[in-house]
Design a protein around this motif. Structure first.
Motif, PDB file in Angstrom:
ATOM      1  N   GLN A  69       0.978  -0.820   0.369  1.00  0.00           N
ATOM      2  CA  GLN A  69       0.229  -0.164  -0.235  1.00  0.00           C
ATOM      3  C   GLN A  69       1.177   1.327   0.329  1.00  0.00           C
ATOM      4  O   GLN A  69       0.511   2.063  -0.270  1.00  0.00           O
ATOM      5  CB  GLN A  69      -1.081  -0.128   0.681  1.00  0.00           C
ATOM      6  N   ARG A  70       1.566   1.063   1.076  1.00  0.00           N
ATOM      7  CA  ARG A  70       3.051   2.428   0.846  1.00  0.00           C
ATOM      8  C   ARG A  70       3.557   2.466  -0.820  1.00  0.00           C
ATOM      9  O   ARG A  70       4.030   3.710  -1.208  1.00  0.00           O
ATOM     10  CB  ARG A  70       3.800   1.896   2.058  1.00  0.00           C
ATOM     11  N   ARG A  71       3.869   1.652  -1.273  1.00  0.00           N
ATOM     12  CA  ARG A  71       4.781   1.520  -2.296  1.00  0.00           C
ATOM     13  C   ARG A  71       3.528   2.007  -3.521  1.00  0.00           C
ATOM     14  O   ARG A  71       3.503   3.308  -4.601  1.00  0.00           O
ATOM     15  CB  ARG A  71       4.968   0.437  -3.166  1.00  0.00           C
ATOM     16  N   HIS A  72       2.066   1.973  -3.731  1.00  0.00           N
ATOM     17  CA  HIS A  72       1.222   2.317  -3.707  1.00  0.00           C
ATOM     18  C   HIS A  72       0.687   3.959  -4.128  1.00  0.00           C
ATOM     19  O   HIS A  72       0.897   3.997  -4.645  1.00  0.00           O
ATOM     20  CB  HIS A  72      -0.159   1.377  -4.312  1.00  0.00           C
ATOM     21  N   ILE A  73       1.230   3.621  -2.842  1.00  0.00           N
ATOM     22  CA  ILE A  73       0.501   5.584  -2.105  1.00  0.00           C
ATOM     23  C   ILE A  73       1.573   6.538  -2.867  1.00  0.00           C
ATOM     24  O   ILE A  73       1.739   7.217  -3.596  1.00  0.00           O
ATOM     25  CB  ILE A  73       0.216   5.352  -0.963  1.00  0.00           C
ATOM     26  N   ALA A  74       2.422   5.986  -3.122  1.00  0.00           N
ATOM     27  CA  ALA A  74       3.754   6.752  -3.191  1.00  0.00           C
ATOM     28  C   ALA A  74       3.812   6.531  -4.981  1.00  0.00           C
ATOM     29  O   ALA A  74       4.465   7.852  -5.256  1.00  0.00           O
ATOM     30  CB  ALA A  74       5.171   5.844  -2.750  1.00  0.00           C
ATOM     31  N   GLU A  75       3.642   5.513  -5.679  1.00  0.00           N
ATOM     32  CA  GLU A  75       3.640   5.815  -6.974  1.00  0.00           C
ATOM     33  C   GLU A  75       2.232   6.942  -7.078  1.00  0.00           C
ATOM     34  O   GLU A  75       2.697   8.238  -8.159  1.00  0.00           O
ATOM     35  CB  GLU A  75       3.208   4.562  -6.848  1.00  0.00           C
ATOM     36  N   GLN A  76       1.519   6.691  -6.630  1.00  0.00           N
ATOM     37  CA  GLN A  76      -0.106   7.646  -6.695  1.00  0.00           C
ATOM     38  C   GLN A  76       0.715   8.840  -6.936  1.00  0.00           C
ATOM     39  O   GLN A  76       0.213   9.995  -7.364  1.00  0.00           O
ATOM     40  CB  GLN A  76      -0.921   7.490  -6.146  1.00  0.00           C
ATOM     41  N   ILE A  77       0.880   9.267  -5.519  1.00  0.00           N
ATOM     42  CA  ILE A  77       2.131  10.479  -5.227  1.00  0.00           C
ATOM     43  C   ILE A  77       2.619  11.295  -6.330  1.00  0.00           C
ATOM     44  O   ILE A  77       2.301  12.138  -6.354  1.00  0.00           O
ATOM     45  CB  ILE A  77       2.599  10.948  -4.275  1.00  0.00           C
ATOM     46  N   LEU A  78       4.065  10.137  -6.260  1.00  0.00           N
ATOM     47  CA  LEU A  78       4.582  10.461  -8.162  1.00  0.00           C
ATOM     48  C   LEU A  78       3.924  11.377  -9.307  1.00  0.00           C
ATOM     49  O   LEU A  78       3.995  12.352  -9.838  1.00  0.00           O
ATOM     50  CB  LEU A  78       5.851   9.425  -7.753  1.00  0.00           C
ATOM     51  N   ARG A  79       3.068  10.386  -9.309  1.00  0.00           N
ATOM     52  CA  ARG A  79       2.722  10.690 -10.551  1.00  0.00           C
ATOM     53  C   ARG A  79       1.791  11.604 -11.007  1.00  0.00           C
ATOM     54  O   ARG A  79       1.237  12.547 -11.551  1.00  0.00           O
ATOM     55  CB  ARG A  79       1.091   8.920 -11.035  1.00  0.00           C
ATOM     56  N   THR A  80       0.939  12.106  -9.728  1.00  0.00           N
ATOM     57  CA  THR A  80       0.026  13.563  -9.175  1.00  0.00           C
ATOM     58  C   THR A  80       0.843  14.224  -9.412  1.00  0.00           C
ATOM     59  O   THR A  80       0.755  15.428  -9.850  1.00  0.00           O
ATOM     60  CB  THR A  80      -0.643  13.137  -8.468  1.00  0.00           C
ATOM     61  N   ASP A  81       2.048  14.414  -8.409  1.00  0.00           N
ATOM     62  CA  ASP A  81       2.982  15.551  -8.851  1.00  0.00           C
ATOM     63  C   ASP A  81       3.407  15.373 -10.311  1.00  0.00           C
ATOM     64  O   ASP A  81       3.633  17.034 -10.593  1.00  0.00           O
ATOM     65  CB  ASP A  81       4.353  15.002  -7.744  1.00  0.00           C
ATOM     66  N   ASN A  82       4.335  14.816 -11.096  1.00  0.00           N
ATOM     67  CA  ASN A  82       4.592  14.932 -12.719  1.00  0.00           C
ATOM     68  C   ASN A  82       2.883  14.968 -13.040  1.00  0.00           C
ATOM     69  O   ASN A  82       3.386  16.292 -14.259  1.00  0.00           O
ATOM     70  CB  ASN A  82       4.641  13.295 -12.626  1.00  0.00           C
TER      71      ASN A  82
END
Length: 537
Positions: free
Chosen positions: A370-383
């Motif tokens: 879940q942490r990796r999934h959230i980090a990926e979503q945050i990264l995609r959202t930031d990009n």
């Protein structure tokens, strides 16, 4: 007497006044016809005058004479005069000086033979029969057991005594007598009024209305019974709502009320017998019926008892009926322990299967995923936001460069569009912030679940985990040998230890000192630190 002399008169005849002549004629007629019998037909009869006298005429086919019956003589006449009746009148001839008329003063009168009365009776019978007063369909049955009997008759004759005596002998009931005259002038009206009076009694009033009526009179001649041929009596009998028994005269005497009544009795005693049953006969019949009923009930009970015994012989015994249920109960009782064991094993297996998915490593892996999934979503959202901001910034710069060439109106529109873009940018930042907060709350909830399921919370309550040389938990004392190296993990760290035999040596020290002197760790071992959770972001 004022008479003129013969010398003064032109003739030798004696001269009379009108009163003298009328009185002389009256005396002459009364002396010559002081007792006569006249046969003739009644004409102009209208009944008695208000004074009680009756005025009418007697006529035949060639002459007519006035007649009068004074009140005292009228009450002694045995029958009621009627228009057109042929009669024989006995009286005297007299005159009435006031009108120069003569008349007969009748002292007695009788029908001119039975043939005349029979002819009048037959004529009246045809007339009333044509109106339907004698129809059998109008007649009502008598009640079987009346409680009240009304009797219309003379209260002083033998008839009422015979009726009361007969009713008392057969079946005593309450008798109401309506006294009337049974012959003579006015007797017909009294009988008719008595019948109507009984019918007018309120059934729910203080005096109960009779259940049956008896109109009775003893025997006599046709003239004596003529009141019961009166039209008013016949109509009252036909209109009576109470069943009526006619008991007029003897068995051979017939009157018109006999045809209109519901039933005719030959004699008044016979009417009493028709009105009530014989109490003694009813008691005997009731006793016989009671005996038959008791015998029938006894025989029925015997038959039912025999039938029940037959059914009881065909039924199985109680032991036979309960044998199969008892066997099922014993088998169920014997299998109850095994069933409980099997149920407990099945429940334990289900619990173990469910608990297999609750291991710490599974929860740790799930949280890491879940942490990796959230980090990926945050990264995609930031990009995405960065690209969108760069794109919008370039578009705004290009639009700003061309603002100078645009009119003022277009420039204002572009400024509004730029403001709207900035608003959307702020809203996007707020949405991202809110999404980050929600994700952080979800991760915090999962972390709290992980902490509640962690065994370290158990260690904080004073428990410890014993691990072997392979760092696996030891759960059975039987698998530990003497001199084996083990590690004991507490809530605040681990210590190394070596197993021995039996309990710890008794050094005489206090238990508090023994617990406060931990065994030194080996020189080549380092105390193990609990794993740290680290930062989620």
């Amino acid at each position: 007497m004022n008479r003129m002399s013969g010398t003064d008169s032109p003739s030798n005849l004696t001269e009379f006044s009108v009163s003298e002549l009328s009185g002389s004629i009256k005396r002459t007629v009364e002396n010559a016809f002081d007792h006569v019998r006249v046969r003739g037909e009644i004409s102009g009869y209208r009944g008695p005058h208000s004074s009680g006298h009756a005025y009418f005429s007697l006529k035949d086919d060639r002459a007519r004479i006035d007649a009068v019956i004074w009140k005292g003589s009228f009450s002694r006449i045995k029958f009621r005069p009627e228009e057109g009746m042929e009669v024989i009148a006995t009286g005297k001839i007299t005159t009435f000086p006031g009108s120069s008329k003569y008349q007969i003063v009748i002292e007695a009168m009788e029908p001119a033979g039975a043939g005349a009365l029979m002819a009048l009776l037959e004529e009246r019978k045809r007339k009333l029969g044509a109106e339907g007063l004698f129809d059998q369909a109008r007649k009502r049955p008598l009640p079987f057991m009346p409680q009240v009997i009304g009797v219309v008759t003379s209260p002083t004759g033998a008839v009422i005594r015979d009726i009361l005596h007969r009713i008392t002998d057969r079946f005593p009931v309450h008798v109401i007598v309506w006294p009337v005259k049974v012959q003579g002038e006015g007797s017909g009206d009294e009988v008719a009024n008595a019948i109507r009076g009984f019918n007018a009694i309120d059934p729910h009033g203080p005096m109960r209305r009779p259940d049956v009526l008896i109109v009775a009179r003893g025997g006599g001649s046709l003239e004596d019974l003529w009141s019961f041929n009166d039209e008013a009596v016949v109509r009252a009998a036909a209109e009576s709502r109470i069943p009526l028994i006619s008991a007029v005269g003897h068995e051979t005497d017939w009157t018109l009320i006999d045809y209109a009544a519901d039933i005719r009795a030959p004699t008044p005693t016979g009417a009493a017998e028709m009105a009530v049953p014989v109490k003694a006969d009813m008691e005997a019949q009731l006793a016989g019926l009671g005996a038959r009923l008791r015998g029938s009930a006894s025989r029925q009970m015997d038959n039912r008892r025999q039938f029940l015994r037959s059914l009881m012989r065909a039924l199985p015994s109680i032991d036979q009926l309960l044998a199969l249920p008892r066997r099922r109960f014993d088998e169920a009782a014997s299998g109850l322990g095994r069933g409980l064991e099997r149920t407990a094993i099945a429940k334990r297996r289900t619990f173990e299967q469910a608990s297999a998915g609750l291991r710490l490593d599974i929860l740790t892996n799930r949280i890491a995923t879940q942490r990796r999934h959230i980090a990926e979503q945050i990264l995609r959202t930031d990009n995405t936001l960065e690209r969108r901001l760069l794109k919008e910034h370039g578009r705004i710069q290009r639009a700003s460069a061309s603002l100078a060439a645009l009119p003022a109106q277009l420039r204002g529109q572009l400024q509004r569009e730029g403001q709207r873009v900035l608003t959307l940018s702020h809203r996007a930042d707020s949405a991202v912030t809110h999404a980050m907060v929600r994700r952080h709350s979800a991760i915090s909830a999962q972390d709290r679940v992980l902490q509640s399921l962690s065994y370290k919370n158990v260690l904080k309550r004073g428990y410890a985990v014993i691990r072997g040389e392979d760092d696996q938990p030891l759960t059975r004392a039987a698998g530990i040998t003497s001199g084996q190296a083990i590690s004991v993990e507490f809530a605040d760290g681990r210590i190394a230890a070596v197993t021995g035999e039996g309990g710890p040596p008794d050094t005489g020290g206090s238990p508090q000192k023994k617990r406060s002197a931990p065994k030194p760790a080996a020189a080549d071992e380092k105390p193990l630190e609990p794993p740290k959770q680290g930062n989620l972001f």
